[in-house]
Design a protein around this motif. Structure first.
Motif, PDB file in Angstrom:
ATOM      1  N   UNK A 260       0.832  -1.211   0.000  1.00 44.21           N
ATOM      2  CA  UNK A 260       0.000   0.000   0.000  1.00 44.21           C
ATOM      3  C   UNK A 260       0.863   1.257   0.000  1.00 44.21           C
ATOM      4  N   UNK A 261       0.226   2.370  -0.325  1.00 44.69           N
ATOM      5  CA  UNK A 261       0.899   3.653  -0.345  1.00 44.69           C
ATOM      6  C   UNK A 261       0.223   4.607   0.642  1.00 44.69           C
ATOM      7  N   UNK A 262       0.939   5.666   0.990  1.00 42.49           N
ATOM      8  CA  UNK A 262       0.370   6.661   1.912  1.00 42.49           C
ATOM      9  C   UNK A 262      -0.916   7.248   1.339  1.00 42.49           C
ATOM     10  N   UNK A 263      -0.939   7.439   0.029  1.00 38.44           N
ATOM     11  CA  UNK A 263      -2.114   8.032  -0.625  1.00 38.44           C
ATOM     12  C   UNK A 263      -3.338   7.115  -0.591  1.00 38.44           C
ATOM     13  N   UNK A 264      -3.155   5.854  -0.240  1.00 35.13           N
ATOM     14  CA  UNK A 264      -4.289   4.933  -0.149  1.00 35.13           C
ATOM     15  C   UNK A 264      -5.119   5.163   1.109  1.00 35.13           C
ATOM     16  N   UNK A 265      -4.593   5.929   2.044  1.00 34.35           N
ATOM     17  CA  UNK A 265      -5.302   6.147   3.303  1.00 34.35           C
ATOM     18  C   UNK A 265      -6.256   7.332   3.194  1.00 34.35           C
ATOM     19  N   UNK A 266      -7.238   7.350   4.077  1.00 34.44           N
ATOM     20  CA  UNK A 266      -8.147   8.489   4.202  1.00 34.44           C
ATOM     21  C   UNK A 266      -7.776   9.256   5.460  1.00 34.44           C
ATOM     22  N   UNK A 267      -7.882  10.581   5.390  1.00 30.85           N
ATOM     23  CA  UNK A 267      -7.483  11.435   6.504  1.00 30.85           C
ATOM     24  C   UNK A 267      -8.695  12.186   7.058  1.00 30.85           C
ATOM     25  N   UNK A 268      -8.769  12.215   8.381  1.00 24.89           N
ATOM     26  CA  UNK A 268      -9.806  12.982   9.065  1.00 24.89           C
ATOM     27  C   UNK A 268      -9.136  14.000   9.978  1.00 24.89           C
ATOM     28  N   UNK A 269      -9.528  15.265   9.853  1.00 25.97           N
ATOM     29  CA  UNK A 269      -8.943  16.335  10.656  1.00 25.97           C
ATOM     30  C   UNK A 269      -9.862  16.626  11.840  1.00 25.97           C
ATOM     31  N   UNK A 270      -9.341  16.416  13.049  1.00 15.25           N
ATOM     32  CA  UNK A 270     -10.120  16.633  14.277  1.00 15.25           C
ATOM     33  C   UNK A 270      -9.605  17.901  14.965  1.00 15.25           C
ATOM     34  N   UNK A 271     -10.490  18.854  15.190  1.00 22.53           N
ATOM     35  CA  UNK A 271     -10.075  20.092  15.875  1.00 22.53           C
ATOM     36  C   UNK A 271     -10.669  20.191  17.274  1.00 22.53           C
ATOM     37  N   UNK A 272     -11.654  19.355  17.594  1.00 24.56           N
ATOM     38  CA  UNK A 272     -12.154  19.270  18.969  1.00 24.56           C
ATOM     39  C   UNK A 272     -11.340  18.197  19.663  1.00 24.56           C
ATOM     40  N   UNK A 273     -10.291  18.614  20.339  1.00 26.30           N
ATOM     41  CA  UNK A 273      -9.259  17.696  20.818  1.00 26.30           C
ATOM     42  C   UNK A 273      -9.617  17.081  22.169  1.00 26.30           C
ATOM     43  N   UNK A 274      -9.110  15.876  22.443  1.00 21.20           N
ATOM     44  CA  UNK A 274      -9.311  15.259  23.762  1.00 21.20           C
ATOM     45  C   UNK A 274      -8.586  16.048  24.840  1.00 21.20           C
ATOM     46  N   UNK A 275      -9.016  15.872  26.093  1.00 22.31           N
ATOM     47  CA  UNK A 275      -8.450  16.645  27.197  1.00 22.31           C
ATOM     48  C   UNK A 275      -6.955  16.407  27.385  1.00 22.31           C
ATOM     49  N   UNK A 276      -6.490  15.214  27.063  1.00 22.99           N
ATOM     50  CA  UNK A 276      -5.082  14.889  27.311  1.00 22.99           C
ATOM     51  C   UNK A 276      -4.182  15.196  26.117  1.00 22.99           C
TER      52      UNK A 276
END
Length: 485
Positions: free
Chosen positions: A329-345
């Protein structure tokens, strides 16, 4: 004409077909053929579950429990502390549990000695003694164990004793044990102890000359039929209820894997672990995130993340963070999700979390860090101030008026009543006490002011390092306050 079009289509398929096939996303390999009821192999760097079988089904852990016990002990005791074996530590074990090296009530060993005894030979007595030493009682220590597993993200675990002996409520999963094992072997002290092939115990009542103990995990022992060259550390377990259980940490080709098997009733735990580790090493690869995810950290256009806008030069990604995907597989085969509501830790300076999936399977994550936001977080944690936080009448250079002072102490004026000497004495004592209190609080205020100035100096230095002006810092600090962080 139709024949011509059919021939042309055939030619196109013949030419383009192999190319299209070569770019198809590889399937996720699945079959390892393990016989244990539950098993898992996880990449320790990406936390990717490479293969899992019944990974969230609760089962009795037996002595792999001692990895958690060791982790809690190391985090809460000094290695050279002396441990005394109580009657309860020696004898409060179930029938048939044994007593490795015939320890007696009153024997003494250091915490370090007990940890080696517990991890290499699976001593239940050492587990009990360590628990009593750290927490005062086993019940109190068990509470610490259960608090620790919550901290590690284990959602299906409950521990009832530090040794792993049979208890209806002592249950965990191979997934949770992979998290525990990863945390354990990322602790340098525990890794050193848990990877030792042998250790010399000091003198005890029944071993006046000391005794050499050896590692029970056969995959670590060169010359054993079950030896696995990449295996670095591990812990065995067995009870009549749990069957054979096993945790193994292995490293190969700059990759780190943790494998766990539980409820092996046919003595297949070594065979299953070998299959799991071979599967993980042979069919998967790690790909560095920062080398491929450059859209946030390069260029000259501002990057918008949530409610914030950041310069790429201010953002960074952990250079060691990786994803784990099939070998082809290649890096481009992955899907990316951007999370801006971050966990407390979340770490200081984090402004977003990038999560990566491959065919809906999580394969890694990494935080995007803002150097300027990190400076704000560090300042806030160190007790940094906003303009509104400086009390009225103070400018950081002086202190509020506290009355006239003489010789560094407050001057207290009073008259001694002539008609009652004992009352006068009480007054003198009270006045002296008040004077000392004023001096004490004055020195405390001066120390606080000194610390504040030191924080300001470090903050100015930090701002200069990241190229952030005081005005920009104040603006970001106000934004942070408004967001309620």
């Amino acid at each position: 004409m139709k024949k011509f079009m059919s021939l042309l289509l055939s030619i196109i398929i013949m030419i383009a077909g192999p190319a299209m096939t070569s770019y198809a996303k590889p399937d996720w390999p699945s079959d390892t053929g393990i016989q244990s009821e539950a098993g898992i192999v996880m990449d320790m760097d990406s936390r990717t579950v490479i293969f899992g079988q019944n990974i969230h089904v609760q089962k009795a852990p037996a002595s792999i429990t001692k990895l958690l016990t060791a982790l809690v002990v190391i985090e809460n005791a000094k290695l050279d502390d002396m441990v005394t074996f109580s009657d309860d530590a020696i004898h409060n074990v179930e029938d048939g549990a044994g007593n490795k090296n015939a320890l007696e009530v009153g024997d003494k060993m250091t915490v370090k000695d007990c940890l080696y005894h517990m991890l290499l030979t699976s001593s239940n007595q050492s587990a009990n003694a360590l628990a009593e030493h750290v927490a005062g009682s086993r019940d109190a220590f068990v509470a610490m164990m259960n608090e620790k597993v919550k901290e590690l993200g284990c959602e299906n675990s409950h521990f009832a004793n530090p040794s792993g002996l049979n208890d209806d409520t002592q249950l965990t999963t191979v997934y949770d044990m992979a998290l525990i094992g990863t945390a354990a072997y990322e602790n340098p002290t525990l890794l050193e102890i848990g990877s030792a092939k042998s250790y010399r115990l000091p003198a005890t009542a029944n071993n006046p000359d000391g005794v050499t103990i050896k590692m029970e995990h056969k995959m670590l022992m060169e010359g054993d039929p079950n030896y696995y060259p990449a295996a670095i550390a591990g812990k065995t377990g067995f009870t009549s209820i749990a069957g054979q259980t096993l945790v193994t940490y292995a490293s190969k080709d700059n990759r780190r894997l943790i494998a766990v098997t539980m409820k092996s009733t046919e003595f297949t735990h070594y065979q299953d672990t070998t299959a799991l580790l071979n599967f993980g090493f042979d069919k998967f690869q790690n790909i560095n995130i920062s080398e491929n995810e450059t859209s946030y950290t390069s260029g000259d256009q501002p990057v918008t993340l949530g409610d914030g806008s950041y310069e790429p030069s201010d953002l960074s990604i952990d250079a060691k963070a990786v994803i784990t995907v099939p070998r082809d597989a290649q890096f481009s085969d992955t899907d990316r999700n951007v999370v801006t509501k971050l966990p407390e830790n979340h770490p200081d300076g984090a402004v977003a979390l990038l999560e990566y999936t491959y065919n809906e399977r999580k394969v890694g994550e990494v935080y995007i860090i803002s150097a300027k936001q990190a400076a704000i977080d560090e300042t806030a944690q160190a007790g940094g101030e906003t303009p509104e936080s400086v009390p009225a009448g103070q400018d950081g250079e002086g202190t509020p008026d506290s009355g006239k002072e003489t010789g560094g102490a407050a001057h207290i004026a009073f008259k001694l009543p002539k008609q009652a000497p004992w009352i006068a004495l009480i007054g003198v004592i009270a006045a002296a006490g008040l004077g000392f209190a004023i001096v004490f609080f004055k020195k405390k205020k001066e120390e606080e002011r000194r610390l504040m100035e030191e924080r300001r100096r470090k903050r100015r230095q930090r701002l200069e390092e990241i190229g952030c002006t005081q005005e920009e810092f104040d603006r970001l600090l106000e934004e942070r306050a408004r967001r309620g962080k």
